[in-house]
Design a protein around this motif. Structure first.
Motif, PDB file in Angstrom:
ATOM      1  N   ARG A 284      14.653 -69.916 -15.660  1.00  0.00           N
ATOM      2  CA  ARG A 284      14.394 -71.227 -15.067  1.00  0.00           C
ATOM      3  C   ARG A 284      15.282 -72.301 -15.691  1.00  0.00           C
ATOM      4  NH1 ARG A 284       9.021 -69.327 -15.060  1.00  0.00           N
ATOM      5  NH2 ARG A 284       8.432 -70.495 -16.926  1.00  0.00           N
ATOM      6  N   LEU A 285      15.475 -72.225 -17.011  1.00  0.00           N
ATOM      7  CA  LEU A 285      16.325 -73.211 -17.670  1.00  0.00           C
ATOM      8  C   LEU A 285      17.728 -73.185 -17.087  1.00  0.00           C
ATOM      9  CD1 LEU A 285      17.079 -75.230 -19.909  1.00  0.00           C
ATOM     10  CD2 LEU A 285      17.405 -73.276 -21.444  1.00  0.00           C
ATOM     11  N   PHE A 286      18.301 -72.015 -16.899  1.00  0.00           N
ATOM     12  CA  PHE A 286      19.672 -71.886 -16.411  1.00  0.00           C
ATOM     13  C   PHE A 286      19.758 -71.739 -14.888  1.00  0.00           C
ATOM     14  CE2 PHE A 286      20.153 -70.996 -20.876  1.00  0.00           C
ATOM     15  CZ  PHE A 286      21.376 -71.566 -21.190  1.00  0.00           C
ATOM     16  N   ASP A 287      18.622 -71.836 -14.196  1.00  0.00           N
ATOM     17  CA  ASP A 287      18.576 -71.794 -12.734  1.00  0.00           C
ATOM     18  C   ASP A 287      19.276 -70.543 -12.199  1.00  0.00           C
ATOM     19  OD1 ASP A 287      17.870 -72.685 -10.213  1.00  0.00           O
ATOM     20  OD2 ASP A 287      19.634 -73.965  -9.975  1.00  0.00           O
ATOM     21  N   LEU A 288      18.894 -69.399 -12.724  1.00  0.00           N
ATOM     22  CA  LEU A 288      19.599 -68.158 -12.400  1.00  0.00           C
ATOM     23  C   LEU A 288      19.129 -67.498 -11.112  1.00  0.00           C
ATOM     24  CD1 LEU A 288      19.827 -66.629 -15.979  1.00  0.00           C
ATOM     25  CD2 LEU A 288      21.570 -67.883 -14.715  1.00  0.00           C
ATOM     26  N   SER A 317      21.129 -76.539 -10.769  1.00  0.00           N
ATOM     27  CA  SER A 317      20.217 -77.621 -11.138  1.00  0.00           C
ATOM     28  C   SER A 317      19.323 -77.086 -12.249  1.00  0.00           C
ATOM     29  CB  SER A 317      19.369 -78.047  -9.935  1.00  0.00           C
ATOM     30  OG  SER A 317      18.404 -79.016 -10.303  1.00  0.00           O
ATOM     31  N   PRO A 318      19.751 -77.209 -13.505  1.00  0.00           N
ATOM     32  CA  PRO A 318      19.002 -76.591 -14.602  1.00  0.00           C
ATOM     33  C   PRO A 318      17.560 -77.091 -14.679  1.00  0.00           C
ATOM     34  CG  PRO A 318      21.181 -77.251 -15.338  1.00  0.00           C
ATOM     35  CD  PRO A 318      20.986 -77.851 -13.980  1.00  0.00           C
ATOM     36  N   GLY A 319      16.690 -76.211 -15.122  1.00  0.00           N
ATOM     37  CA  GLY A 319      15.283 -76.576 -15.312  1.00  0.00           C
ATOM     38  C   GLY A 319      15.008 -76.827 -16.775  1.00  0.00           C
ATOM     39  N   THR A 320      13.999 -76.165 -17.301  1.00  0.00           N
ATOM     40  CA  THR A 320      13.669 -76.302 -18.713  1.00  0.00           C
ATOM     41  C   THR A 320      12.987 -75.031 -19.185  1.00  0.00           C
ATOM     42  OG1 THR A 320      12.460 -77.619 -20.348  1.00  0.00           O
ATOM     43  CG2 THR A 320      11.426 -77.343 -18.210  1.00  0.00           C
ATOM     44  N   ALA A 321      13.074 -74.777 -20.485  1.00  0.00           N
ATOM     45  CA  ALA A 321      12.397 -73.619 -21.055  1.00  0.00           C
ATOM     46  C   ALA A 321      10.969 -73.939 -21.473  1.00  0.00           C
ATOM     47  CB  ALA A 321      13.187 -73.097 -22.265  1.00  0.00           C
ATOM     48  N   ASP A 322      10.627 -75.237 -21.538  1.00  0.00           N
ATOM     49  CA  ASP A 322       9.287 -75.658 -21.926  1.00  0.00           C
ATOM     50  C   ASP A 322       8.948 -76.925 -21.154  1.00  0.00           C
ATOM     51  OD1 ASP A 322       7.026 -76.821 -23.185  1.00  0.00           O
ATOM     52  OD2 ASP A 322       7.466 -75.771 -25.046  1.00  0.00           O
ATOM     53  N   PRO A 323       8.183 -76.815 -20.060  1.00  0.00           N
ATOM     54  CA  PRO A 323       7.910 -77.982 -19.209  1.00  0.00           C
ATOM     55  C   PRO A 323       7.234 -79.140 -19.938  1.00  0.00           C
ATOM     56  CG  PRO A 323       7.294 -75.952 -18.086  1.00  0.00           C
ATOM     57  CD  PRO A 323       7.595 -75.584 -19.499  1.00  0.00           C
ATOM     58  N   GLU A 324       6.273 -78.843 -20.800  1.00  0.00           N
ATOM     59  CA  GLU A 324       5.573 -79.916 -21.503  1.00  0.00           C
ATOM     60  C   GLU A 324       6.510 -80.633 -22.470  1.00  0.00           C
ATOM     61  OE1 GLU A 324       2.289 -77.781 -23.154  1.00  0.00           O
ATOM     62  OE2 GLU A 324       1.062 -78.028 -21.341  1.00  0.00           O
ATOM     63  N   LEU A 414      12.144 -86.917 -12.173  1.00  0.00           N
ATOM     64  CA  LEU A 414      12.955 -86.105 -13.084  1.00  0.00           C
ATOM     65  C   LEU A 414      12.128 -84.967 -13.660  1.00  0.00           C
ATOM     66  CD1 LEU A 414      15.670 -85.775 -14.535  1.00  0.00           C
ATOM     67  CD2 LEU A 414      14.779 -87.251 -16.351  1.00  0.00           C
ATOM     68  N   ILE A 415      10.883 -85.247 -14.027  1.00  0.00           N
ATOM     69  CA  ILE A 415       9.998 -84.189 -14.537  1.00  0.00           C
ATOM     70  C   ILE A 415       9.739 -83.158 -13.452  1.00  0.00           C
ATOM     71  CG2 ILE A 415       7.666 -83.703 -15.373  1.00  0.00           C
ATOM     72  CD1 ILE A 415       7.752 -86.455 -16.762  1.00  0.00           C
ATOM     73  N   ARG A 416       9.551 -83.624 -12.223  1.00  0.00           N
ATOM     74  CA  ARG A 416       9.330 -82.678 -11.120  1.00  0.00           C
ATOM     75  C   ARG A 416      10.557 -81.793 -10.914  1.00  0.00           C
ATOM     76  NH1 ARG A 416       6.432 -83.653  -5.342  1.00  0.00           N
ATOM     77  NH2 ARG A 416       7.132 -81.733  -4.328  1.00  0.00           N
ATOM     78  N   MET A 417      11.741 -82.375 -10.996  1.00  0.00           N
ATOM     79  CA  MET A 417      12.969 -81.613 -10.761  1.00  0.00           C
ATOM     80  C   MET A 417      13.221 -80.609 -11.871  1.00  0.00           C
ATOM     81  SD  MET A 417      16.841 -82.981  -9.985  1.00  0.00           S
ATOM     82  CE  MET A 417      17.182 -83.631 -11.627  1.00  0.00           C
ATOM     83  N   ARG A 418      13.083 -81.034 -13.132  1.00  0.00           N
ATOM     84  CA  ARG A 418      13.466 -80.186 -14.253  1.00  0.00           C
ATOM     85  C   ARG A 418      12.296 -79.363 -14.785  1.00  0.00           C
ATOM     86  NH1 ARG A 418      17.942 -82.086 -17.155  1.00  0.00           N
ATOM     87  NH2 ARG A 418      17.637 -80.185 -18.394  1.00  0.00           N
ATOM     88  N   ALA A 419      11.174 -80.008 -15.074  1.00  0.00           N
ATOM     89  CA  ALA A 419      10.048 -79.285 -15.663  1.00  0.00           C
ATOM     90  C   ALA A 419       9.370 -78.352 -14.663  1.00  0.00           C
ATOM     91  CB  ALA A 419       9.031 -80.270 -16.234  1.00  0.00           C
ATOM     92  N   LEU A 420       9.269 -78.780 -13.402  1.00  0.00           N
ATOM     93  CA  LEU A 420       8.623 -77.966 -12.377  1.00  0.00           C
ATOM     94  C   LEU A 420       9.614 -77.169 -11.538  1.00  0.00           C
ATOM     95  CD1 LEU A 420       5.873 -80.487 -11.219  1.00  0.00           C
ATOM     96  CD2 LEU A 420       5.604 -78.487 -12.683  1.00  0.00           C
TER      97      LEU A 420
END
Length: 452
Positions: A284-288, A317-324, A414-420
């Motif tokens: 998810r972090l690397f949007d693979l 569009s990279p995400g995150t490894a830890d949403p919180e 931004l949280i919706r795009m990256r964290a979710l």
């Protein structure tokens, strides 16, 4: 896609559809990814399945040549916000292994029977079968990259017993666990024993082109010292970070340079049961699991972006490894996040390079910080008032975030795009972006890079 189109993709060995569907050959009892290099079977002998688990459920074994269990996931599950999409993301994160089907259903707000029915109807497999397919892939990775005893691998992969583990491996791979391990080569034993202490080497597959430079540029610009670092020269960088996982912690490393359609990674875990979850969070972090062909086709039709899309194929569009963690960072900024790490983060037993801490948990921050906005955010994250896990309802989470002090529409988006991991968010709310749907997050990334 209808079955005729799918067969054309198989005939042309089109890797764009790897993970989007699978095909099985009735005369051999084997299932494959669309790009399998084997001789194309006759159409009358081919059956199509939406998931590897569905093919396995019908008695087909995984192909030894194309390894269909190692393909990227379908980009559809990132787009979809319905119960099936949310369920697939949660299963990928290991929820069924940790909490069972009742736990999955509770997180989704449905009964276990409803979840079972909807997954079977769309994917040809229920939550247990989908989780079992994922466990089998994790087991194969551990068998072929570590020297761990088979018994340890069975439980680390999420199986309830060694007998269940052995039966599943034989059914899916048509070999015993020992035979599967032997395929890794004569030198795998020593390398595997070393991997137990230095980390598990993995190839994180992606489909199509991957704009690694832009992804690593973004991550390097966001680094929070102590929990992240980017080392090496541009073009050959390594991104390293710590992770807080359900059973323990991890130190992970992902390389920018790659020799194929994958990113090389190494994961060092304090508890091997976290392997599946750690891999999914890196994905998810690397949007693979993105579909760059669909994204680039849609965005390339916009005259404003056409030249830029052509120059940067496969922009993610990279995400995150830890949403919180990302939500906290989005609220306070990198400098304050680093201070929080130093003051409240969990110290690693053994530092690894520049990595010294794990980012503090929301509950720790909620009871310690004075800033009212940060206290409010971490409080609702800690008590479940706002959920940002892989199966969270994105609309509901955004509405809940907007009710908190200090979080405006831009931060919530931004949280919706990256964290979710929502691929269809435009944090800037720019005009004329409706034509980019459902890939507005990628359009926003292009616009960021176009800005001076």
């Amino acid at each position: 896609m209808d079955e005729t189109t799918r067969y054309e993709a198989v005939s042309s060995r089109d890797a764009r559809f790897d993970g989007e569907f699978f095909f099985a050959v009735e005369t051999t009892g084997i299932y494959c990814r669309p790009s399998c290099p084997a001789v194309t079977p006759k159409r009358k002998n081919v059956r199509f399945f939406p998931t590897a688990a569905a093919a396995q459920g019908h008695g087909f074994r995984a192909c030894r040549r194309c390894r269909p269990d190692a393909v990227p996931g379908s980009a559809e599950w990132n787009v979809r916000a319905d119960v099936v999409g949310r369920a697939v993301r949660l299963i990928g994160d290991g929820v069924v292994d940790r909490e069972g089907v009742p736990g999955l259903a509770h997180r989704l707000g449905y009964s276990a029977r409803q979840v079972q029915r909807q997954l079977n109807a769309e994917l040809g497999a229920g939550p247990v079968a989908l989780a079992r397919a994922q466990r089998a892939h994790t087991a194969r990775v551990l068998l072929q990259t570590t020297g761990l005893p088979v018994t340890e691998i069975a439980f680390a992969s999420g199986f309830a017993s060694v007998r269940q583990f052995n039966e599943t491996i034989r059914r899916i791979y048509a070999r015993t666990p020992s035979a599967l391990r032997a395929e890794a080569g004569a030198g795998a034993g020593a390398a595997g024993r070393a991997a137990h202490t230095t980390g598990i080497p993995l190839r994180l597959a992606h489909r199509g082109p991957y704009a690694a430079r832009e992804t690593f540029d973004l991550l390097a610009g966001e680094v929070v010292g102590g929990v992240e670092e980017v080392v090496g020269k541009r073009g050959a960088r390594t991104y390293r970070r710590t992770l807080r996982l359900p059973y323990g912690t991890a130190v992970v490393a992902v390389d920018e340079r790659s020799a194929g359609p994958w990113l090389d990674a190494r994961i060092h875990l304090t508890d091997l049961r976290d392997l599946t979850t750690a891999v999914q969070r890196l994905r998810r972090l690397f949007d693979l699991d993105a579909d760059p062909y669909a994204v680039d086709e849609r965005l390339g039709a916009d005259p404003r972006l056409a030249a830029h899309v052509a120059a940067r194929p496969g922009l993610r569009s990279p995400g995150t490894a830890d949403p919180e963690e990302f939500a906290v960072r989005a609220l306070v900024g990198a400098a304050e996040a680093k201070r929080l790490v130093e003051a409240y983060g969990k110290v690693l037993d053994v530092p690894s390079g520049g990595l010294t801490h794990v980012f503090p948990e929301p509950g720790t921050l909620a009871g310690a910080v004075e800033d009212p906005a940060l206290r409010a955010l971490t409080g609702v994250l800690a008590d479940g008032g706002v959920r940002l896990d892989a199966g969270a309802d994105r609309d509901e989470a955004e509405r809940a975030l907007l009710r908190l002090p200090g979080i405006g529409p831009g931060t919530a988006a931004l949280i919706r795009m990256r964290a979710l991991g929502d691929p269809d968010v435009d944090p800037g709310g720019g005009p004329g972006t409706e034509a980019w749907r459902p890939w507005r997050s990628y359009g926003a990334r292009h616009l960021e890079l176009l800005m001076p």
